[in-house]
Design a protein around this motif. Structure first.
Motif, PDB file in Angstrom:
ATOM      1  N   SER A 275       0.828  -1.202   0.000  1.00  0.00           N
ATOM      2  CA  SER A 275       0.000   0.000   0.000  1.00  0.00           C
ATOM      3  C   SER A 275       0.865   1.255   0.000  1.00  0.00           C
ATOM      4  CB  SER A 275      -0.920   0.010   1.221  1.00  0.00           C
ATOM      5  OG  SER A 275      -0.158   0.207   2.411  1.00  0.00           O
ATOM      6  N   ALA A 276       0.303   2.341  -0.503  1.00  0.00           N
ATOM      7  CA  ALA A 276       1.033   3.612  -0.561  1.00  0.00           C
ATOM      8  C   ALA A 276       1.425   4.082   0.829  1.00  0.00           C
ATOM      9  CB  ALA A 276       0.178   4.665  -1.261  1.00  0.00           C
ATOM     10  N   ASP A 277       0.554   3.871   1.816  1.00  0.00           N
ATOM     11  CA  ASP A 277       0.825   4.256   3.203  1.00  0.00           C
ATOM     12  C   ASP A 277       2.143   3.669   3.693  1.00  0.00           C
ATOM     13  OD1 ASP A 277      -0.710   6.090   4.482  1.00  0.00           O
ATOM     14  OD2 ASP A 277      -2.117   4.660   5.354  1.00  0.00           O
ATOM     15  N   VAL A 278       2.283   2.360   3.501  1.00  0.00           N
ATOM     16  CA  VAL A 278       3.480   1.654   3.968  1.00  0.00           C
ATOM     17  C   VAL A 278       4.685   2.029   3.126  1.00  0.00           C
ATOM     18  CG1 VAL A 278       4.537  -0.629   4.207  1.00  0.00           C
ATOM     19  CG2 VAL A 278       2.183  -0.264   4.986  1.00  0.00           C
ATOM     20  N   GLU A 279       4.508   2.078   1.812  1.00  0.00           N
ATOM     21  CA  GLU A 279       5.629   2.388   0.925  1.00  0.00           C
ATOM     22  C   GLU A 279       6.194   3.774   1.201  1.00  0.00           C
ATOM     23  OE1 GLU A 279       6.757   2.230  -3.837  1.00  0.00           O
ATOM     24  OE2 GLU A 279       4.827   1.458  -3.120  1.00  0.00           O
ATOM     25  N   ASN A 280       5.330   4.756   1.434  1.00  0.00           N
ATOM     26  CA  ASN A 280       5.804   6.115   1.715  1.00  0.00           C
ATOM     27  C   ASN A 280       6.609   6.168   3.006  1.00  0.00           C
ATOM     28  OD1 ASN A 280       4.558   7.065  -0.590  1.00  0.00           O
ATOM     29  ND2 ASN A 280       2.706   7.747   0.465  1.00  0.00           N
ATOM     30  N   CYS A 281       6.150   5.434   4.014  1.00  0.00           N
ATOM     31  CA  CYS A 281       6.862   5.414   5.297  1.00  0.00           C
ATOM     32  C   CYS A 281       8.233   4.761   5.143  1.00  0.00           C
ATOM     33  CB  CYS A 281       6.016   4.670   6.330  1.00  0.00           C
ATOM     34  SG  CYS A 281       6.623   4.834   8.007  1.00  0.00           S
ATOM     35  N   LEU A 282       8.294   3.658   4.387  1.00  0.00           N
ATOM     36  CA  LEU A 282       9.578   2.988   4.167  1.00  0.00           C
ATOM     37  C   LEU A 282      10.520   3.859   3.342  1.00  0.00           C
ATOM     38  CD1 LEU A 282      10.632   0.029   4.925  1.00  0.00           C
ATOM     39  CD2 LEU A 282       8.248   0.556   5.464  1.00  0.00           C
ATOM     40  N   ASP A 283       9.987   4.503   2.324  1.00  0.00           N
ATOM     41  CA  ASP A 283      10.830   5.373   1.499  1.00  0.00           C
ATOM     42  C   ASP A 283      11.454   6.492   2.340  1.00  0.00           C
ATOM     43  OD1 ASP A 283      10.447   3.959  -0.823  1.00  0.00           O
ATOM     44  OD2 ASP A 283       8.906   5.294  -1.640  1.00  0.00           O
ATOM     45  N   ALA A 284      10.675   7.053   3.250  1.00  0.00           N
ATOM     46  CA  ALA A 284      11.186   8.124   4.112  1.00  0.00           C
ATOM     47  C   ALA A 284      12.298   7.604   5.016  1.00  0.00           C
ATOM     48  CB  ALA A 284      10.048   8.713   4.944  1.00  0.00           C
ATOM     49  N   CYS A 379      13.062  -4.310   3.714  1.00  0.00           N
ATOM     50  CA  CYS A 379      11.816  -4.258   2.944  1.00  0.00           C
ATOM     51  C   CYS A 379      10.677  -4.016   3.936  1.00  0.00           C
ATOM     52  CB  CYS A 379      11.593  -5.567   2.178  1.00  0.00           C
ATOM     53  SG  CYS A 379      11.317  -7.025   3.222  1.00  0.00           S
ATOM     54  N   PRO A 380       9.468  -3.764   3.473  1.00  0.00           N
ATOM     55  CA  PRO A 380       8.342  -3.667   4.406  1.00  0.00           C
ATOM     56  C   PRO A 380       8.134  -4.997   5.139  1.00  0.00           C
ATOM     57  CG  PRO A 380       7.742  -2.810   2.236  1.00  0.00           C
ATOM     58  CD  PRO A 380       9.053  -3.505   2.077  1.00  0.00           C
ATOM     59  N   THR A 381       7.596  -4.924   6.339  1.00  0.00           N
ATOM     60  CA  THR A 381       7.202  -6.146   7.045  1.00  0.00           C
ATOM     61  C   THR A 381       5.832  -6.603   6.560  1.00  0.00           C
ATOM     62  OG1 THR A 381       8.402  -5.365   9.009  1.00  0.00           O
ATOM     63  CG2 THR A 381       6.890  -7.219   9.296  1.00  0.00           C
ATOM     64  N   THR A 382       4.888  -5.676   6.535  1.00  0.00           N
ATOM     65  CA  THR A 382       3.544  -5.969   6.034  1.00  0.00           C
ATOM     66  C   THR A 382       3.208  -5.000   4.907  1.00  0.00           C
ATOM     67  OG1 THR A 382       2.439  -4.497   7.619  1.00  0.00           O
ATOM     68  CG2 THR A 382       2.782  -6.794   8.307  1.00  0.00           C
ATOM     69  N   SER A 383       2.285  -5.406   4.045  1.00  0.00           N
ATOM     70  CA  SER A 383       1.866  -4.561   2.922  1.00  0.00           C
ATOM     71  C   SER A 383       0.923  -3.457   3.350  1.00  0.00           C
ATOM     72  CB  SER A 383       1.174  -5.416   1.862  1.00  0.00           C
ATOM     73  OG  SER A 383       2.051  -6.356   1.313  1.00  0.00           O
ATOM     74  N   VAL A 384       0.273  -3.655   4.483  1.00  0.00           N
ATOM     75  CA  VAL A 384      -0.752  -2.727   4.959  1.00  0.00           C
ATOM     76  C   VAL A 384      -0.578  -2.526   6.455  1.00  0.00           C
ATOM     77  CG1 VAL A 384      -2.459  -3.312   3.192  1.00  0.00           C
ATOM     78  CG2 VAL A 384      -2.368  -4.656   5.305  1.00  0.00           C
ATOM     79  N   PRO A 385      -1.046  -1.388   7.000  1.00  0.00           N
ATOM     80  CA  PRO A 385      -1.105  -1.253   8.462  1.00  0.00           C
ATOM     81  C   PRO A 385      -2.259  -2.088   9.014  1.00  0.00           C
ATOM     82  CG  PRO A 385      -1.992   0.710   7.400  1.00  0.00           C
ATOM     83  CD  PRO A 385      -1.487  -0.173   6.294  1.00  0.00           C
ATOM     84  N   GLY A 427       7.723   4.317  11.847  1.00  0.00           N
ATOM     85  CA  GLY A 427       6.899   5.483  11.605  1.00  0.00           C
ATOM     86  C   GLY A 427       5.429   5.142  11.661  1.00  0.00           C
ATOM     87  N   PHE A 428       4.606   6.083  11.160  1.00  0.00           N
ATOM     88  CA  PHE A 428       3.159   5.928  11.202  1.00  0.00           C
ATOM     89  C   PHE A 428       2.571   6.144   9.815  1.00  0.00           C
ATOM     90  CE2 PHE A 428       4.475   7.329  15.396  1.00  0.00           C
ATOM     91  CZ  PHE A 428       3.772   6.474  16.237  1.00  0.00           C
TER      92      PHE A 428
END
Length: 464
Positions: A275-284, A379-385, A427-428
């Protein structure tokens, strides 16, 4: 004390206990009261050991009075997952089939934690046999996320992660066959560490825990506490032929200087939807690491959807080989999804199983080659919060259909390989829920992975 006891870390509590600034009984009483206050809303604990915990705390105080201090876990309240055999109390595996199951012996890791002086205050909730990434079952019901009680806590160690996040215990044990330590850690905003396979002796039977690899490990509020707990549980034992020593004749290779440490960043492990939410947090987070001087390179690993099918074949086979012989009246006690997985596992042919093993070998080769060029993979842990507790697991992400059972977490490939992996809160999302980043290290490189994770933790200043 200026701070509430339940806000303190394992390290802070152990220093106070060792110096006799606070008693083990006082610490245990504080956490038990906190559990009694919060557990009715969160349902992290499915069994609370009031009497035995107070008794053990008094014995821990008596030992200190006689000059016997066992370890940094001496007098520290802990939670154990309800998949981990614990003598003197029920271990239900979240299943009606084992509702009254009373193990005769502690698991090896439980023996070790008791010897280190830890105070077991209860068993934490889990889905039946730990079969999914959310925590609910037909005996104890749903575990809720402390950040938002309308959201899932993740699973299958959701009870442990929720208990740690809500300060009911400073640390808890979890187990991980597809991400069950890392998933709830990410959704609950805590640290979840899956050590290399073999570091901690198995709890379920060693030959049933290799396909896929089943790991036990700590869930904590910071990396250092996870290291303390991991060291207490780890080490070789003759009862587990796959267990390995914690101390090698070779010293741990130190981390290279910051500007020479190479990190591979995979946005979605090639084939997951994120999801964009998770991807944006990881990118930051990745941008911050790059700005600090780390060498971060985005990579494509060469994984594909056949990895998902490989894992599902092995997971179905594992459940069917364990429970496929149940009688009809016993099968009917199980959750419908578990019954379905067992039925599907009974139909797996030798050829299909063999193909899954070949895919697993390819995953191992890919990950092993990666670590010839990089120190760590992130990498992300989960795709979504965390999602709504009264809704099903996601069936679509970014408009793309996914496997609702395992398609929304990027953790299970590393249960095919046995690499150490950790989820760190970084992050959140826009709704205020935590996001976790997964960091994977080379097999048996557990100490360096924890050291690197601690540097990320300090840079993110999550605890503040």
């Amino acid at each position: 004390m200026k701070q509430n006891i339940t806000d303190l870390s394992v390290l802070e509590l152990s220093n106070l206990i060792k110096s006799k600034s606070i008693s083990c009984t006082e610490v245990t009483d504080s956490f038990l009261r906190h559990i009694d206050d919060l557990n009715p809303q969160i349902n992290a604990f499915c069994d609370i050991f009031h009497e035995s915990a107070v008794r053990d705390a008094k014995l821990a105080d008596a030992a200190i009075a006689q000059g016997h201090y066992s370890s940094p876990l001496h007098g520290i309240p802990i939670g154990l997952k309800d998949l981990t055999p614990t003598s003197g109390s029920t271990t239900t595996f979240g299943s009606k089939l084992f509702k009254t199951n009373m193990p005769e012996h502690d698991a090896i890791l439980v023996e070790r934690l008791r010897k280190k002086g830890a105070i077991i205050v209860g068993k934490t909730n889990t889905p039946e046999f730990g079969h999914k990434g959310v925590t609910d079952n037909l005996i104890f019901g749903k575990t809720r996320n402390p950040w938002n009680l309308t959201k899932v806590a993740g699973g299958s160690s959701g009870g442990s992660a929720a208990a740690v996040a809500a300060r009911m215990v400073p640390i808890a044990e979890g187990s991980d066959g597809a991400g069950s330590i890392r998933i709830p850690a990410a959704l609950c905003g805590v640290v979840g560490f899956k050590p290399s396979f073999g570091r901690i002796p198995d709890v379920a039977g060693p030959f049933s825990s290799t396909t896929p690899f089943f790991h036990n490990g700590p869930i904590s509020r910071n990396v250092h506490d996870s290291f303390i707990f991991y060291r207490a549980m780890a080490g070789e034992d003759h009862r587990d032929p796959f267990s390995i020593p914690t101390n090698s004749s070779q010293p741990t290779k130190p981390l290279p200087p910051l500007n020479r440490l190479k990190i591979a960043y995979s946005r979605k492990l090639d084939y997951f939807q994120v999801s964009a939410d998770v991807e944006n947090c990881l990118d930051a987070t990745i941008a911050r690491l790059s700005n600090l001087g780390y060498q971060v390179e985005e990579v494509d690993l060469g994984l594909g959807l056949d990895v998902e099918e490989c894992f599902m074949t092995l997971w179905r086979f594992k459940l069917s080989s364990t429970y496929g012989g149940l009688k009809k009246n016993e099968l009917h006690l199980l959750e419908p999804t578990v019954q379905q997985l067992i039925s599907e596992g009974n139909k797996i042919t030798p050829a299909k199983y063999g193909r899954a093993i070949k895919v697993r070998e390819r995953v191992w080769d890919i990950i092993s080659r990666l670590f010839s060029n990089y120190d760590f993979l992130v990498c992300p842990t989960t795709s979504v919060p965390a999602f709504d507790i009264d809704k099903e697991s996601p069936r679509r992400i970014n408009g793309i259909e996914i496997n609702s059972l395992i398609g929304w977490f990027l953790t299970y490939p590393f249960n095919l390989t046995g690499n150490p992996a950790i989820s760190l809160p970084v992050g959140f999302c826009t709704s205020g829920l935590p996001v976790g980043m997964q960091v994977i290290g080379q097999r048996l490189d557990d100490t360096r992975l924890l050291q690197f994770s601690e540097t990320i933790e300090l840079e993110n200043q999550w605890r503040s």
